[in-house]
Design a protein around this motif. Structure first.
Motif, PDB file in Angstrom:
ATOM      1  N   HIS A  42      -2.129  -0.017 -10.393  1.00  0.00           N
ATOM      2  CA  HIS A  42      -1.847  -0.896  -9.258  1.00  0.00           C
ATOM      3  C   HIS A  42      -2.875  -2.028  -9.141  1.00  0.00           C
ATOM      4  O   HIS A  42      -3.142  -2.512  -8.030  1.00  0.00           O
ATOM      5  CB  HIS A  42      -1.801  -0.080  -7.967  1.00  0.00           C
ATOM      6  CG  HIS A  42      -0.730   0.968  -7.960  1.00  0.00           C
ATOM      7  ND1 HIS A  42       0.616   0.660  -7.896  1.00  0.00           N
ATOM      8  CD2 HIS A  42      -0.811   2.327  -8.052  1.00  0.00           C
ATOM      9  CE1 HIS A  42       1.316   1.786  -7.925  1.00  0.00           C
ATOM     10  NE2 HIS A  42       0.484   2.803  -8.022  1.00  0.00           N
ATOM     11  N   GLU A  43      -3.433  -2.462 -10.271  1.00  0.00           N
ATOM     12  CA  GLU A  43      -4.393  -3.575 -10.260  1.00  0.00           C
ATOM     13  C   GLU A  43      -3.788  -4.780  -9.540  1.00  0.00           C
ATOM     14  O   GLU A  43      -2.642  -5.160  -9.766  1.00  0.00           O
ATOM     15  CB  GLU A  43      -4.759  -3.953 -11.687  1.00  0.00           C
ATOM     16  CG  GLU A  43      -5.722  -5.130 -11.784  1.00  0.00           C
ATOM     17  CD  GLU A  43      -6.136  -5.402 -13.223  1.00  0.00           C
ATOM     18  OE1 GLU A  43      -6.958  -4.651 -13.771  1.00  0.00           O
ATOM     19  OE2 GLU A  43      -5.611  -6.366 -13.812  1.00  0.00           O
ATOM     20  N   GLU A  44      -4.603  -5.399  -8.671  1.00  0.00           N
ATOM     21  CA  GLU A  44      -4.109  -6.517  -7.855  1.00  0.00           C
ATOM     22  C   GLU A  44      -5.202  -7.570  -7.687  1.00  0.00           C
ATOM     23  O   GLU A  44      -6.377  -7.241  -7.483  1.00  0.00           O
ATOM     24  CB  GLU A  44      -3.691  -5.995  -6.473  1.00  0.00           C
ATOM     25  CG  GLU A  44      -3.246  -7.079  -5.494  1.00  0.00           C
ATOM     26  CD  GLU A  44      -2.963  -6.541  -4.098  1.00  0.00           C
ATOM     27  OE1 GLU A  44      -2.310  -7.258  -3.318  1.00  0.00           O
ATOM     28  OE2 GLU A  44      -3.400  -5.414  -3.785  1.00  0.00           O
ATOM     29  N   PHE A  45      -4.796  -8.847  -7.773  1.00  0.00           N
ATOM     30  CA  PHE A  45      -5.691  -9.964  -7.467  1.00  0.00           C
ATOM     31  C   PHE A  45      -5.068 -10.782  -6.339  1.00  0.00           C
ATOM     32  O   PHE A  45      -3.885 -11.138  -6.407  1.00  0.00           O
ATOM     33  CB  PHE A  45      -5.888 -10.870  -8.685  1.00  0.00           C
ATOM     34  CG  PHE A  45      -6.823 -10.317  -9.722  1.00  0.00           C
ATOM     35  CD1 PHE A  45      -8.185 -10.598  -9.687  1.00  0.00           C
ATOM     36  CD2 PHE A  45      -6.348  -9.493 -10.731  1.00  0.00           C
ATOM     37  CE1 PHE A  45      -9.038 -10.085 -10.645  1.00  0.00           C
ATOM     38  CE2 PHE A  45      -7.189  -8.974 -11.695  1.00  0.00           C
ATOM     39  CZ  PHE A  45      -8.544  -9.263 -11.654  1.00  0.00           C
ATOM     40  N   VAL A  46      -5.849 -11.072  -5.318  1.00  0.00           N
ATOM     41  CA  VAL A  46      -5.435 -11.984  -4.253  1.00  0.00           C
ATOM     42  C   VAL A  46      -6.374 -13.176  -4.319  1.00  0.00           C
ATOM     43  O   VAL A  46      -7.578 -13.039  -4.122  1.00  0.00           O
ATOM     44  CB  VAL A  46      -5.508 -11.318  -2.865  1.00  0.00           C
ATOM     45  CG1 VAL A  46      -5.248 -12.335  -1.764  1.00  0.00           C
ATOM     46  CG2 VAL A  46      -4.495 -10.178  -2.769  1.00  0.00           C
TER      47      VAL A  46
ATOM     48  N   ALA B  15      -4.636 -12.363   5.621  1.00  0.00           N
ATOM     49  CA  ALA B  15      -3.193 -12.204   5.850  1.00  0.00           C
ATOM     50  C   ALA B  15      -2.562 -11.273   4.819  1.00  0.00           C
ATOM     51  O   ALA B  15      -1.651 -10.503   5.124  1.00  0.00           O
ATOM     52  CB  ALA B  15      -2.514 -13.571   5.818  1.00  0.00           C
ATOM     53  N   ALA B  16      -3.061 -11.311   3.587  1.00  0.00           N
ATOM     54  CA  ALA B  16      -2.494 -10.496   2.517  1.00  0.00           C
ATOM     55  C   ALA B  16      -2.737  -9.009   2.733  1.00  0.00           C
ATOM     56  O   ALA B  16      -1.976  -8.168   2.230  1.00  0.00           O
ATOM     57  CB  ALA B  16      -3.078 -10.927   1.177  1.00  0.00           C
TER      58      ALA B  16
ATOM     59  N   ASN C 229      -1.577  -5.284   8.087  1.00  0.00           N
ATOM     60  CA  ASN C 229      -0.379  -4.448   8.237  1.00  0.00           C
ATOM     61  C   ASN C 229       0.027  -3.733   6.947  1.00  0.00           C
ATOM     62  O   ASN C 229       1.204  -3.593   6.643  1.00  0.00           O
ATOM     63  CB  ASN C 229       0.800  -5.291   8.752  1.00  0.00           C
ATOM     64  CG  ASN C 229       0.485  -5.999  10.052  1.00  0.00           C
ATOM     65  OD1 ASN C 229      -0.117  -5.401  10.952  1.00  0.00           O
ATOM     66  ND2 ASN C 229       0.863  -7.263  10.144  1.00  0.00           N
ATOM     67  N   ARG C 230      -0.972  -3.333   6.158  1.00  0.00           N
ATOM     68  CA  ARG C 230      -0.682  -2.536   4.966  1.00  0.00           C
ATOM     69  C   ARG C 230      -1.852  -1.602   4.708  1.00  0.00           C
ATOM     70  O   ARG C 230      -2.992  -1.885   5.107  1.00  0.00           O
ATOM     71  CB  ARG C 230      -0.440  -3.416   3.737  1.00  0.00           C
ATOM     72  CG  ARG C 230      -1.602  -4.329   3.374  1.00  0.00           C
ATOM     73  CD  ARG C 230      -1.387  -5.113   2.093  1.00  0.00           C
ATOM     74  NE  ARG C 230      -1.590  -4.301   0.911  1.00  0.00           N
ATOM     75  CZ  ARG C 230      -1.790  -4.818  -0.306  1.00  0.00           C
ATOM     76  NH1 ARG C 230      -1.787  -6.143  -0.467  1.00  0.00           N
ATOM     77  NH2 ARG C 230      -1.972  -4.048  -1.336  1.00  0.00           N
ATOM     78  N   GLU C 231      -1.567  -0.491   4.068  1.00  0.00           N
ATOM     79  CA  GLU C 231      -2.611   0.450   3.709  1.00  0.00           C
ATOM     80  C   GLU C 231      -3.251  -0.003   2.401  1.00  0.00           C
ATOM     81  O   GLU C 231      -2.559  -0.206   1.408  1.00  0.00           O
ATOM     82  CB  GLU C 231      -2.032   1.855   3.547  1.00  0.00           C
ATOM     83  CG  GLU C 231      -3.082   2.905   3.251  1.00  0.00           C
ATOM     84  CD  GLU C 231      -2.484   4.291   3.052  1.00  0.00           C
ATOM     85  OE1 GLU C 231      -3.244   5.260   2.944  1.00  0.00           O
ATOM     86  OE2 GLU C 231      -1.229   4.382   3.003  1.00  0.00           O
ATOM     87  N   VAL C 232      -4.553  -0.171   2.437  1.00  0.00           N
ATOM     88  CA  VAL C 232      -5.285  -0.618   1.247  1.00  0.00           C
ATOM     89  C   VAL C 232      -5.938   0.596   0.605  1.00  0.00           C
ATOM     90  O   VAL C 232      -6.590   1.396   1.271  1.00  0.00           O
ATOM     91  CB  VAL C 232      -6.356  -1.669   1.616  1.00  0.00           C
ATOM     92  CG1 VAL C 232      -7.085  -2.152   0.359  1.00  0.00           C
ATOM     93  CG2 VAL C 232      -5.730  -2.838   2.352  1.00  0.00           C
ATOM     94  N   LYS C 233      -5.768   0.732  -0.705  1.00  0.00           N
ATOM     95  CA  LYS C 233      -6.361   1.841  -1.435  1.00  0.00           C
ATOM     96  C   LYS C 233      -7.220   1.312  -2.573  1.00  0.00           C
ATOM     97  O   LYS C 233      -7.006   0.213  -3.070  1.00  0.00           O
ATOM     98  CB  LYS C 233      -5.266   2.757  -1.993  1.00  0.00           C
ATOM     99  CG  LYS C 233      -4.450   3.471  -0.934  1.00  0.00           C
ATOM    100  CD  LYS C 233      -3.439   4.400  -1.569  1.00  0.00           C
ATOM    101  CE  LYS C 233      -2.630   5.148  -0.514  1.00  0.00           C
ATOM    102  NZ  LYS C 233      -1.630   6.063  -1.124  1.00  0.00           N
ATOM    103  N   GLY C 234      -8.176   2.127  -2.993  1.00  0.00           N
ATOM    104  CA  GLY C 234      -9.002   1.772  -4.147  1.00  0.00           C
ATOM    105  C   GLY C 234     -10.183   0.895  -3.785  1.00  0.00           C
ATOM    106  O   GLY C 234     -10.154   0.154  -2.801  1.00  0.00           O
ATOM    107  N   GLU C 235     -11.239   0.981  -4.592  1.00  0.00           N
ATOM    108  CA  GLU C 235     -12.415   0.138  -4.378  1.00  0.00           C
ATOM    109  C   GLU C 235     -12.072  -1.325  -4.641  1.00  0.00           C
ATOM    110  O   GLU C 235     -11.250  -1.635  -5.504  1.00  0.00           O
ATOM    111  CB  GLU C 235     -13.565   0.591  -5.279  1.00  0.00           C
ATOM    112  CG  GLU C 235     -14.077   1.979  -4.937  1.00  0.00           C
ATOM    113  CD  GLU C 235     -14.586   2.087  -3.513  1.00  0.00           C
ATOM    114  OE1 GLU C 235     -15.306   1.182  -3.064  1.00  0.00           O
ATOM    115  OE2 GLU C 235     -14.249   3.078  -2.833  1.00  0.00           O
TER     116      GLU C 235
END
Length: 285
Positions: free
Chosen positions: A201-205, A214-215, A218-224
């Motif tokens: 689930h690697e993600e870059f914002v 904003a990103a 209202n969402r659950e954030v997981k991982g360092e």
């Protein structure tokens, strides 16, 4: 001064190896790291349960010794004795490169004092992959985790350099609050959040601090998470400038009087009422 020739050390002297481990994807480990972990007499691990997943995957049977922030003082003498006796000891963190925002520096310092070789291995870490894919490359400043209290955070932010990407580590639970606080202190500058690096689930914002906030609302954030921001050049006034003049300067730069008073009070570590009174001339006879 001490001088170490890592590969000419006496066979009678043990070595402390600093061995990076994968930050997510188990394939991100070097052949040399696997060999050192296999050949060592002991592996020092923050969480032996976490490290055991790695050692089982690579069929490493070396004894795991718990070594973390809460027991490092009790374990240090035993580890130094092992090294003095010629044992080979590998230190790992739960993920990434040891001593980068992890315990172990005191042990390394003691080894250096006793002229016991400390041998670092290159390998996985979170900060460099996050930086290279951020679009904010070039020079950078790595800080790691910020303190928990706002007053202490503000003190750290005041000391951070301007004009280069600043790399911070953050937990998923504090990420949104930290982004909002940075926006409050520094305005809406460029920001990149890298999350779950090397994992499924690697993600870059990439964007501004407001867009990053904003990103993650209202969402659950997981991982360092790795947070990369650029501190603006604040052009802070000299300490001998009267408070009211400092407030006026911030107002001229576009801040409201309320914001300018708050910023002046924070920077000088005084109450807002004191700055308000100076700005409005309430203390004058």
């Amino acid at each position: 001064m001490t001088q170490q020739f890592s590969f000419q050390a006496s066979e009678r002297t043990g070595m402390l190896y600093l061995v990076p481990t994968p930050i997510g994807n188990l394939e991100d480990i070097t052949f040399r790291a696997v060999r050192i972990l296999q050949e060592a007499d002991y592996i020092l691990a923050e969480d032996t349960r976490q490290t055991k997943k790695l050692t089982q995957h690579y069929q490493i049977e070396t004894y795991l010794e718990s070594y973390h922030e809460h027991n490092k003082r009790q374990k240090q003498e035993k580890i130094l004795q092992w090294l003095t006796e010629g044992k080979q000891v590998a230190m790992v963190s739960d993920a990434g490169t040891p001593l980068v925002s992890d315990p172990g520096n005191e042990l390394v310092q003691e080894c250096i004092k006793k002229e016991l070789p400390v041998v670092p291995l290159p390998g996985a870490n979170a900060l460099l992959p996050a930086l290279t894919a951020s679009g904010l490359g070039g020079g950078f400043y790595f800080h790691g985790f910020l303190p928990r209290k706002k007053k202490d955070i503000r003190s750290v932010l005041h000391r951070l350099p301007s004009g280069v990407p600043v790399i911070l580590y953050e937990s998923p639970y504090r990420l949104l609050g930290t982004i909002r606080f940075l926006h409050e202190e520094w305005g809406d500058g460029p920001a990149v959040v890298a999350r779950e690096l090397t994992k499924k689930h690697e993600e870059f914002v990439r964007g501004s601090l407001l867009e990053a906030a904003a990103a993650f609302e209202n969402r659950e954030v997981k991982g360092e998470c790795v947070l990369i921001v650029e501190k603006p050049d604040l052009h802070e006034p000299e300490e001998d400038v009267p408070m009211e003049e400092e407030v006026r300067k911030y107002v001229e730069e576009g801040a409201s009087s309320k914001e300018a008073i708050k910023k002046t009070a924070q920077r000088r570590n005084v109450k807002k009422q004191e700055v308000y009174a100076a700005y409005h001339g309430l203390n004058k006879p």
